[in-house]
Design a protein around this motif. Structure first.
Motif: not given
Length: 303
Positions: A59, A148, A151-152
């Motif tokens: 990350s 997602p 997370v993005e």
């Protein structure tokens, strides 16, 4: 959901107060262990370059999400590691089932019958059970598709994301809850308008907040000035007060609640006692005739 399933009002109140005190624990269970992990493992948790964070925890934002697992893996003995994993998984599953159960109940009881208004009386319990299960499956799919996005947009700062979402939508609920307890003039329309206005402002901030990723270390922040300068906690305070004034103004401009609606529902009416109808119907009338004009005793209560 759990309060509505309580045995009586006293149990519901006690559970709510206990849950309120439990909200103090995240400071000791989440923040302080994270600080300890950052101090003990600075080369892992305290990465400051996007390339370094990408190599450690995949990350570019930061490696804060691995702070607690790193502390467990490196500090606890072997047996306690498995115990902590079991506790975390049990808490996760319990939280998910509570949320899915509450959402399913709201949909099947409040929304689905209104969608099927023409045949509302023909809906059976078996149909509601099937609809509730299908809605849970739908919620799970939505949750998986939303991962997602989280997370993005936020990388590993899941805790910050969770606090932001609660900061956008929790203040209207807290405001209306406090007004309903401490102010006897608020009515249903005022509470509804306050909740809707607070929800709109919270949703607007969430859309603007999550529409663009936060900058990485060393990058320039190109988000809107509104997002860069006003922290979400300050915005939560703004949402609280806009909900407060909306609820107060609408309540003052509309019909006040009745005495039946206020019976033991606010702080000022919590000690009201229910009058027995049998006592009211059988109570003797008060004397209204002057005593000097009465020639014989009257069977009535003392004035």
């Amino acid at each position: 959901q759990r309060v509505l399933a309580a045995r009586n009002i006293s149990h519901a109140r006690g559970g709510t107060l206990l849950a309120g005190y439990f909200k103090i624990l995240p400071f000791f269970m989440i923040i302080i262990p994270g600080m300890i992990s950052r101090a003990l493992f600075p080369n892992i948790v305290a990465c400051n370059q996007p390339s370094t964070c990408q190599a450690i925890c995949n990350s570019k934002q930061s490696c804060t999400n691995i702070a607690y697992p790193t502390l467990i893996v490196h500090i606890l003995p072997l047996g306690f590691k498995g115990l902590m994993i079991a506790v975390i998984l049990a808490a996760l599953i319990s939280g998910l089932t509570s949320v899915f159960n509450s959402a399913s109940t709201i949909f099947t009881v409040d929304i689905y019958p209104n969608l099927c208004y023409l045949r509302r009386d023909q809906i059976k319990n078996q149909e509601l059970m099937i609809v509730g299960r299908l809605f849970v499956v739908f919620m799970i799919l939505i949750s998986l598709l939303w991962i997602p996005v989280v997370v993005e947009m936020h990388g590993s700062e899941i805790y910050v994301y969770m606090e932001q979402v609660m900061g956008f939508f929790a203040p209207p609920i807290a405001c209306v809850y406090l007004l309903a307890i401490l102010w006897t003039r608020i009515n249903e329309l005022g509470a509804f308008c306050g909740l809707m206005v607070g929800f709109i402002f919270g949703l607007l901030r969430m859309i603007l907040q999550f529409s663009k990723k936060p900058p990485l270390y060393g990058e320039k922040d190109t988000r809107l000035w509104f997002i860069r300068r006003i922290h979400f906690m300050y915005y939560s305070m703004f949402v609280f007060w806009i909900t407060f004034f909306t609820s107060v103004i609408v309540s003052l401009c509309t019909k006040p609640p009745t005495k039946e609606q206020l019976f033991r529902t606010t702080y000022w009416t919590k000690n009201q006692k229910l009058v027995d109808e049998h006592e009211l119907t059988n109570r003797k009338p008060y004397c209204t005739t002057p005593i000097s004009s009465v020639s014989k005793p009257i069977d009535c209560q003392d004035t």
